[in-house]
Design an enzyme around this catalytic site. Structure first.
Site: not given
Ligand code: G6P
Length: 610
Positions: A74, A506, A605, A487, A2, A483, A100-101, A27, A490
């Site tokens: 959100w 395994h 984000k 990616k 949000c 990672e 927000n929250g 965001r 996501e």
């Molecule tokens: C969200 C984002 C990720 C990020 C994670 C941690 O899930 O979509 O891309 O890695 O938060 O965020 P931070 O700002 O704490 O690195």
């Protein structure tokens, strides 16, 4: 997640709010709305989906207003739709809130408000705040006191903004656990959850802290604690420019941020890497260096991509600084009653510096007496301010939801910390110089890998229809496998798993057939021979293989279907190179599938709820 923006001043607030909400789109959100006073009454316009849809709705009216608030939602409580979108009204339709929250006791509050005769139209937790404030207004209190009293009954987190028709000259905003910043202008003031929403208008900001509340007028602001003690706040000048948060001609922020990496990693090491001394200088750790280098254990806590950087950090700290290191998801760390000793040092890694789980874990570590250190990208963020000391990554603003340049900058900072600690704990000058030398070459090596963009785009076209992917790596490249898989899932919504390559037999090997592509991260390092055996195992089962391999390796081409060749570096720095083709691969697959790369579905984000 949000977003909040608010304006009070001489200008028409509608375009300011809409542009602010557009700046907050990165965001992640699923509906948007604005609320404002115009011609003596309160108006709310909301829309499911993008801010552009909200803008279209507004185009059919001509409004002029000098005070208003806007929100991107959100969804947490209740589906994304217009009714659940913010702002929310009180029952007299003359008070608006955006929030927000999460209000954790909203059910209890809702029941008691219903008993008082209030009715609810949305499924949100946030709507209770509007009615709760209203219940205190009805008892004859002014707005500020009513907001304070309401918040004293609320459990959970909030970044909150309230406007009230009967006190039409101000916005009241409050913070607990969800970021909130004031923007100070000339004859106009702003509120926002994130400076990017107001950067077009001012670079003078005041960061609100938990438990603080502010009345924002066009020509002044008054800050208090939630317990009504007036407090003076410092005004900070931020150096971020609008250009840095623009796409700069690229089709997506994610692509821009991938391409920017030679510069962003350079910025992360600028002035910090001491080539002749084979060492690093990190001003943010100076005052804790003795305690840090003598700690018995390092814990790294983070979420998402930052957690993957932490895993690489674990390998670095143990192998070179010889300090036992553990890595833990911040969400788990906080709730499992961790045993923490005063001679533990805990690094909290966060790009945004606002991730609720990471922030909460840091607070927990501090209460237990550990040395709590931050590695953050966003200057002035909550985690940066809460940490006892720390290091900024200086990657520049990262707007694409899928983290790319923030990750490589985190790796650079972890490598610098490793060098600093290792040299203090006995690493020889020559070894330090060798690592420093390799680190200094990383930016040009990344540039070289970026030149493979069209080759990677071609590989992406060959695999865009795959339903599943396996990513495999060993040692320093195991976290890179995680990672790479993250990616892909996501932004392309393809199911992908990262595994240590040796673990494949395994379990995951059962999945291998001609429909299951496997990405091997196989540079020529100490585990190379073993990983070649793992490649053979996949090949024997008709799996299609993409390998990230060293440019000096000509044998691997015969074993796999596609190779992406990268330069050599020392093994601890390899992840800085091996991750680049994986970012590009995910990017191109998502683009070919026609997906919204920068704002993938359901993701945020900055995750400011637990
Ligand atoms: C969200 C984002 C990720 C990020 C994670 C941690 O899930 O979509 O891309 O890695 O938060 O965020 P931070 O700002 O704490 O690195």
């Amino acid at each position: 997640m949000c977003g909040i923006v608010g304006y009070v001043g001489e200008k028409n607030c509608i375009p300011i709010l809409i542009n602010g909400l557009k700046r907050l789109e990165y965001r992640g959100y699923d509906s948007a709305g604005i609320g404002f006073f115009s011609l003596g009454s309160t108006h709310v316009i909301k829309s499911k989906g993008k801010v552009s849809l909200l803008e279209e709705k507004l185009n059919s009216h001509v409004y002029e207003s000098h005070l208003g608030i806007g929100h991107t939602r959100w969804a947490t409580h209740g589906v994304p739709n217009e009714v659940n979108a913010h702002p929310h009204f009180n029952s007299n339709n003359n008070l608006l809130i955006i929030h927000n929250g999460i209000i954790e006791n909203y059910q209890t509050l809702k029941t008691s408000l219903k008993n008082m005769g209030y009715s609810f139209i949305s499924e949100t937790d946030s709507e209770v705040i509007a009615h709760l404030i209203d219940s205190f207004l009805k008892k004859g209190n002014e707005l500020l006191k009513s907001v304070r009293l309401a918040l004293s009954e609320v459990e959970g987190t909030y970044g909150l903004a309230v406007i009230y028709e009967k006190e039409p000259d101000k916005i009241i905003a409050a913070r607990k656990g969800s970021p909130l910043v004031l923007g100070i202008g000339e004859g106009e003031n702003f509120i926002a959850s994130d400076v990017s929403a107001i950067l077009a208008h001012t670079n003078q900001v005041v960061y609100m802290e938990d438990g603080e509340i502010v009345e924002v007028f066009k020509d002044k602001f008054i800050t208090r604690t939630i317990h009504d003690e007036e407090i003076q706040k410092e005004v900070h000048e931020i150096s971020l420019s609008l250009d840095e948060i623009d796409k700069g001609g690229y089709s997506h922020f994610m692509l821009k941020e991938i391409i920017e990496q030679p510069d962003s990693v350079t910025n992360s090491m600028r002035g910090r890497l001491l080539l002749d001394d084979g060492n690093a200088k990190l001003g943010g750790l100076d005052n804790v260096l003795e305690r840090l280098s003598n700690c018995k254990r390092i814990i790294i806590s983070a979420c998402g991509t930052s957690w993957h950087a932490g895993l690489v950090g674990e390998y670095m700290f143990e192998q070179y600084a010889h300090i036992p290191t553990e890595v833990e998801y911040a969400s788990e760390f906080r709730y499992r009653s961790p045993i923490i000793y005063p001679d533990d040092a805990i690094f909290f890694i966060s790009q945004s510096g606002e991730t609720a789980d990471t922030l909460a874990a840091m607070k927990e570590a501090k209460t237990k007496g550990a040395l709590a250190l931050g590695i953050c990208n966003v200057v002035g963020s909550s985690i940066a301010r809460e940490s006892m000391s720390g290091v900024y990554t200086h990657a520049g603003p990262e707007i694409g939801v899928a983290s790319t340049k923030a990750f490589t900058s985190q790796l650079v900072v972890l490598a610098l910390i490793t060098l600093l600690l290792a040299r203090k704990r006995g690493m020889k000058l020559d070894e330090g110089k060798c690592i420093a030398e390799h680190l200094s070459k990383i930016p040009e090596q990344i540039t070289k890998i970026l030149e493979l963009n069209s080759q990677i785009e071609f590989i992406a076209s060959e695999f865009q229809d795959a339903k599943n992917f396996l990513y495999l790596g060993r040692g320093f490249n195991f976290p890179v496998a995680l990672e790479g898989a993250l990616k892909l899932k996501e932004i392309s919504y393809i199911h992908a798993e990262g595994y240590p390559a040796a673990e494949m037999k395994h379990g995951p090997i059962a999945l291998i057939d001609e429909n299951m592509p496997a990405v091997f991260i196989a540079p020529k390092d100490s585990t190379y021979d073993k990983i070649i055996s793992n490649i053979q195992e996949v090949k024997a089962r008709k799996g299609r293989i993409i390998a990230i391999a060293s440019e000096s390796d000509s044998e691997i081409d015969h074993l796999v279907d596609y190779t992406i060749k990268i330069p050599d570096t020392t093994s601890m720095l390899m992840p800085l190179l091996t991750v680049i083709p994986l970012q590009l691969l995910a990017y191109h697959i998502a683009v070919k599938k026609g997906l919204n790369v920068d704002q993938p579905r359901n993701l945020a984000k900055s995750v400011t709820v637990e």
